[in-house]
Design a protein around this motif. Structure first.
Motif, short mmCIF file in Angstrom:
data_model
loop_
_atom_site.label_atom_id
_atom_site.label_comp_id
_atom_site.label_asym_id
_atom_site.label_seq_id
_atom_site.Cartn_x
_atom_site.Cartn_y
_atom_site.Cartn_z
N LYS A 191 -38.37 -69.67 73.62
CA LYS A 191 -39.61 -70.15 73.01
C LYS A 191 -39.68 -71.67 73.07
O LYS A 191 -40.75 -72.25 73.30
N ASP B 61 -40.86 -72.77 76.46
CA ASP B 61 -42.30 -72.52 76.59
C ASP B 61 -43.10 -73.61 75.87
O ASP B 61 -44.12 -74.10 76.38
N GLU B 62 -42.65 -73.99 74.67
CA GLU B 62 -43.36 -75.02 73.90
C GLU B 62 -43.28 -76.37 74.61
O GLU B 62 -44.26 -77.13 74.63
N VAL C 84 -42.98 -76.88 77.85
CA VAL C 84 -43.88 -76.84 79.00
C VAL C 84 -45.31 -77.06 78.55
O VAL C 84 -46.08 -77.83 79.17
N ALA C 85 -45.69 -76.43 77.45
CA ALA C 85 -47.05 -76.57 76.93
C ALA C 85 -47.32 -78.00 76.45
O ALA C 85 -48.47 -78.47 76.50
N ASN C 86 -46.29 -78.69 76.02
CA ASN C 86 -46.46 -80.04 75.47
C ASN C 86 -46.33 -81.15 76.51
O ASN C 86 -46.37 -82.33 76.15
#
Length: 477
Positions: free
Chosen positions: A262, A265-266, A268-270
């Motif tokens: 997780k 994923d966070e 990458v999103a940020n």
């Protein structure tokens, strides 16, 4: 905000120790995604393991925000360029220790927040060997290889002499030697260190040779003196801060793996990818200005994160999307694997460290965030308060267990093609491995000889292992 909460809780203590400072601070606002503080160790490392001393790279390092830093004084954040060649554990120790000593002199409580356990180890124990600055003159002390030693390896010399400039700068004159030649050199000048190192561990072999060049005595002799002075057999010298304590944030492996995935994923999103692209762009510009060529085999480019995205970053823009998901999945896998290595390091180098110069290690269970206060925060506060009062807390530290995994015994398995093992634990595990048993059985079949009584003990269940080999055809010559 674990550090901030701890600071608030300790503010109620009377006496000198009422100010908490974070050294190399990491975000501690959420149990699932942090490297909690040390005198804190964590069961879950930062996803990409870039030191927070680096300027920029805020997403990659999950760096504390400006608002979070305002809640508690932080040190050694954003002080180094990620492209600097001086980002070593020795440099970190040299800049961190004066800060810690100053804070202690001001009756302030420093909390070392980790991450990278080797760097923490360098602060707590005196075991690193400094360079004496003797320059090129000292390097002349090292012996040269004889023609017999060189005969098997010289065919690769022309290729070795084309090493990248960065590697040459780090290894100096040793950049032109292959690993076998380096190990032969080390056996001559420091046989005790050679027995403790694997021939393929080039970095440590080179370091041992450089220590001999700089000091004129073997590194093993220096370590022996450190151990003697600190009454610390095995790993290191004396403990610098005898009253420190270590918190290890434990977590069930399944939960930790989920959190790490997780976390990636966070990130990458940020904006993880854009940060990596910017870092590569800055690096290429720096190399261009110096007239060199890109070398992704050293430094920060070997850190978890950049390695997994290397192919993605070097592709043309219209092809990058094809590798994005593959790079993300590779990063998740590498992160989980690194977390397991960290767990092993914590157990071997902190919990089960031999000798008397070892601080107490307290395990705090972070598996269930809803129980954070009861299982993590309150026990940690109790331990720290008791330590500041010179009392024994009701919370029990982990019990050290004698561990043979760090006992150095040099062995070569001729049966398995000359494989080298440098610890007793590795050697014993190898002798009981299926691969070794199959190779032993195969060798005896080929020679038509019988097992001795000692070999029968070593290779017990060989018949069963041989049946497995015949049934599954796993054996490879």
């Amino acid at each position: 905000m674990f550090v901030e909460k701890l600071r608030s809780a300790l503010a109620t203590e009377t006496g000198r120790w009422n100010v908490v400072h974070s050294i190399l601070g990491v975000r501690t606002d959420q149990a699932p995604s942090t490297n909690p503080p040390l005198r804190c160790l964590s069961s879950g490392p930062s996803a990409l393991f870039f030191p927070l001393m680096y300027q920029g790279l805020d997403v990659i390092t999950n760096k504390v925000t400006a608002a979070e830093q305002a809640l508690c004084p932080h040190h050694l954040i954003s002080v180094l360029s990620p492209l600097s060649s001086n980002n070593t554990v020795t440099h970190f120790r040299s800049v961190a220790l004066p800060i810690i000593d100053r804070l202690l002199g001001e009756s302030k409580l420093p909390i070392i927040v980790g991450g990278t356990n080797y760097y923490i180890e360098a602060l707590l124990w005196n075991f690193l060997i400094d360079k004496e600055g003797k320059g090129q003159e000292a390097s002349l002390k090292a012996p040269v290889l004889s023609s017999e030693d060189e005969s098997e390896n010289m065919e690769n010399e022309d290729c070795l002499r084309k090493q990248k400039w960065a590697k040459r700068e780090k290894e100096g004159k040793y950049a032109d030697y292959d690993s076998n030649q380096l190990y032969t050199l080390l056996q001559k000048v420091d046989p005790d260190s050679a027995k403790r190192l694997h021939p393929k561990n080039r970095r440590k072999v080179v370091r041992a040779l450089q220590v001999y060049d700089e000091h004129g005595i073997p590194m093993s002799d220096i370590h022996q003196a450190q151990h003697k002075n600190g009454n610390t057999p095995g790993l290191s010298g004396s403990l610098r801060y005898p009253h420190c304590c270590i918190f290890w944030m434990e977590c069930e492996q399944r939960v930790l793996d989920e959190r790490l995935d997780k976390r990636v994923d966070e990130m990458v999103a940020n904006g993880l990818v854009s940060e990596l692209c910017q870092l590569q762009s800055d690096y290429l510009e720096s190399v261009k200005m110096q007239g060199g060529e890109p070398d992704y085999t050293l430094g920060i480019f070997q850190s978890i994160g950049f390695k997994e995205f290397h192919d993605y970053l070097t592709l043309p823009a219209d092809q990058k999307e094809l590798l994005l998901d593959k790079s993300v999945q590779a990063l998740k896998l590498a992160t989980r694997q690194y977390a397991r290595r960290q767990l092993k390091w914590i157990k071997n180098r902190f919990v089960h460290r031999p000798g008397t110069q070892v601080p107490s290690v307290y395990a705090l269970d972070t598996t269930d965030p809803s129980q954070w206060d009861e299982k993590v925060f309150k026990p940690a506060v109790e331990v720290v308060k008791a330590a500041l009062r010179g009392e024994k807390p009701s919370v029990q530290p982990l019990t050290p267990v004698t561990d043979k995994s760090t006992v150095h015994v040099h062995n070569i398995c001729e049966v398995c093609g000359g494989r080298v093992f440098v610890t007793l634990h590795e050697w014993q595990e190898h002798l009981q491995s299926k691969r070794h048993k199959k190779m032993m059985w195969r060798k005896k079949e080929r020679e038509g000889t019988q097992f001795t009584s000692q070999e029968n003990v070593t290779v017990k269940s060989l018949a069963a292992a041989n049946d497995v080999w015949r049934d599954t055809q796993e054996y490879k010559s």
